[in-house]
Design an enzyme around this catalytic site. Structure first.
Site, mmCIF file in Angstrom:
data_model
loop_
_atom_site.group_PDB
_atom_site.id
_atom_site.type_symbol
_atom_site.label_atom_id
_atom_site.label_comp_id
_atom_site.label_asym_id
_atom_site.label_seq_id
_atom_site.Cartn_x
_atom_site.Cartn_y
_atom_site.Cartn_z
ATOM 1 N N SER A 240 4.569 -79.316 44.953
ATOM 2 C CA SER A 240 3.124 -79.420 44.723
ATOM 3 C C SER A 240 2.649 -78.135 44.057
ATOM 4 O O SER A 240 3.431 -77.214 43.815
ATOM 5 C CB SER A 240 2.385 -79.625 46.043
ATOM 6 O OG SER A 240 2.522 -78.484 46.877
ATOM 7 N N LYS A 241 1.342 -78.058 43.782
ATOM 8 C CA LYS A 241 0.810 -76.895 43.083
ATOM 9 C C LYS A 241 0.971 -75.611 43.893
ATOM 10 O O LYS A 241 1.039 -74.531 43.324
ATOM 11 C CB LYS A 241 -0.665 -77.118 42.740
ATOM 12 C CG LYS A 241 -0.877 -78.082 41.581
ATOM 13 C CD LYS A 241 -2.329 -78.132 41.166
ATOM 14 C CE LYS A 241 -2.759 -76.877 40.431
ATOM 15 N NZ LYS A 241 -2.140 -76.773 39.103
ATOM 16 N N ARG A 242 1.057 -75.736 45.206
ATOM 17 C CA ARG A 242 1.214 -74.512 46.001
ATOM 18 C C ARG A 242 2.574 -73.863 45.766
ATOM 19 O O ARG A 242 2.779 -72.691 46.076
ATOM 20 C CB ARG A 242 1.023 -74.813 47.497
ATOM 21 C CG ARG A 242 2.159 -75.568 48.154
ATOM 22 C CD ARG A 242 1.920 -75.724 49.652
ATOM 23 N NE ARG A 242 3.042 -76.345 50.320
ATOM 24 C CZ ARG A 242 3.257 -77.638 50.389
ATOM 25 N NH1 ARG A 242 2.400 -78.485 49.822
ATOM 26 N NH2 ARG A 242 4.310 -78.126 51.024
ATOM 27 N N GLY A 244 3.793 -73.690 42.751
ATOM 28 C CA GLY A 244 3.781 -73.298 41.342
ATOM 29 C C GLY A 244 4.071 -74.452 40.412
ATOM 30 O O GLY A 244 4.426 -74.246 39.251
#
Length: 470
Positions: A240-242, A244
């Site tokens: 996920s975006k967490r 990167g």
């Protein structure tokens, strides 16, 4: 080589192209290129609420930046509605599909009842053999699933995957408003485009038996399936975006090279010996589905940065200068302040210490600024009265240099160091802060030489004036 091979990548324009989708696209593209086959881009845009032209354009821009040229497409499902209607009518005429007038509430009640009885929650087939011919009664079209037996998917990576037909629903293929559904469109498109291999994430495996039933109902051969592993973050959870996991275009904005991102993404799940760095040509020559890993790949941002730095080190100098010029202009700085030869020298000094193009541009800023902004902490530590005398002596000696070359700057430094009995760090760090504003830069001799005599002297004078004011 098998030029009959045809593959497709089919994103939805409901969002940006992220790295998981990009990897799937790359696996399809390289598989097609390896076999001299055909790679097709198809945009699945039937979700009218979420699909936008902005995301459609962004997907194409991402592929353009990556340098992926598709042999066919982009096709758009919204422009192929007649094809889906024709296939639905054919299924209805053959009895493979039927009209269903059950309301959503009725269908939900059927599923709740089945769930309460410990059965698979699905439509119970109420309308299979009946149809209310009242034209005022809305209906959808459902595909008649087999009651018994098995639907088998022979997956190249997962092997034989068996689905009990008793667990499969009579899926809706056309909604009451006349719009076709996702799994139906996908199957019809793959049939029409003569797709030989469907290479996609294993999160789509549950959709595969539904699509296979459409193939069988239309008496069409099924393609070969290869459901690739997911990408996980370092914590082994879905990427996920967490972690990167930005969009492809965000990596572009952050200063990554497309070749490095391609190399990294392909290596997330594919290997060829112990080799880490691959050109496109090497991947094309060696790529095969059999060499894809079945276990999940782990996304490592640091590994991507390392790989990007390797590509920057070996990148064409003119390309790096163009990238530098473009980045400086975006920040309101003029690259023409220094000659092309000097800018090439700056790039050569920074390429080995820059993990991204953004790093390189930031590292070069002080060369193009009229006045540098001092890091206050560094200035307090190094621009002190104790250092002013030796800085002034160096400044005066530098003014005597006729050819302001790296070698001549170095000779002056060493002469001052010898006369003052100090080591390089004692002299270089105050000068570096004065010249760059901070404590890191390329080699101090090279830095001054590239900055030029007049601007070097000006910045030393500014720093000395600050010391006197303090």
């Amino acid at each position: 080589m098998n030029s009959d091979i045809r593959v497709r990548f089919a994103p939805s324009n409901t969002g940006h192209l992220h790295i998981g989708g990009a990897r799937t696209a790359l696996f399809n593209w390289f598989f097609a290129r390896h076999h001299a086959g055909t790679a097709i881009l198809r945009i699945e845009d039937t979700d009218r609420k979420r699909s936008t032209e902005k995301y459609y354009d962004a997907i194409l821009e991402a592929f353009d930046w990556l340098g992926l040229e598709w042999d066919e497409g982009p096709y758009r499902q919204t422009q192929r509605m007649d094809l889906y209607q024709e296939a639905a009518n054919k299924l209805l005429s053959s009895g493979a599909a039927y009209r269903c007038t059950c309301t959503p509430d009725e269908v939900n009640a059927m599923r709740e009842k089945a769930r309460a009885e410990g059965k698979t929650p699905k439509y119970d087939g109420t309308c299979r053999d009946r149809y209310d011919k009242d034209p005022n009664v809305p209906f959808c079209l459902r595909l008649r699933a087999p009651d018994a037996g098995e639907t088998i998917v022979d997956d190249i990576l997962a092997g034989e995957v068996v689905f009990e037909n008793s667990q499969l629903d009579d899926m809706v293929i056309v909604r009451t408003d006349g719009t076709p559904t996702y799994n139906f469109c996908v199957a019809i498109d793959d049939i029409d485009m003569k797709i030989t291999h469907v290479i996609r994430g294993n999160d789509h495996l549950s959709n595969t038996p539904k699509q296979v039933l459409v193939y069988k109902a239309l008496e069409e051969p099924t393609p070969n399936f290869a459901h690739i592993s997911m990408i996980l973050g370092p914590d082994k959870k879905r990427l996920s975006k967490r972690h990167g996991a930005d969009s492809v275009l965000e990596y572009k904005e952050r200063g990554f090279l497309p070749e490095a991102l391609i190399n990294y993404l392909v290596r997330l799940g594919w290997s060829h010996g112990d080799q880490e760095v691959f050109s496109k040509e090497e991947i094309i020559a060696n790529f095969s589905l059999e060499n894809l890993n079945r276990s999940a790949a782990i996304f490592n941002p640091e590994k991507l940065l390392w790989l990007n730095q390797e590509y920057i080190k070996s990148a064409d100098g003119d390309f790096l200068v163009e990238s530098l010029d473009s980045g400086l202009k975006e920040q309101g700085l003029s690259p023409d302040l220094l000659t092309g030869k000097t800018r090439m020298g700056i790039v050569d000094e920074l390429r080995t210490r820059s993990k991204t193009l953004t790093d390189m541009i930031e590292g070069a800023r002080f060369f193009f600024e009229n006045e540098v902004e001092l890091d206050e902490k560094a200035a307090v530590k190094f621009l002190t009265p104790e250092n002013s005398a030796i800085m002034l002596k160096l400044r005066d000696e530098l003014t005597k240099i006729e050819t302001f070359s790296t070698e001549n700057v170095k000779l002056v430094f060493h002469r001052v160091m010898e006369e003052e009995a100090v080591k390089l760090g004692k002299l270089a760090q105050p000068v570096r802060v004065a010249i760059t504003g901070g404590t890191t830069s390329p080699g101090i001799f090279e830095t001054l030489s590239l900055l030029g005599k007049d601007r070097t002297i000006h910045r030393l004078d500014t720093a000395l004036a600050r010391i006197n004011e303090k």
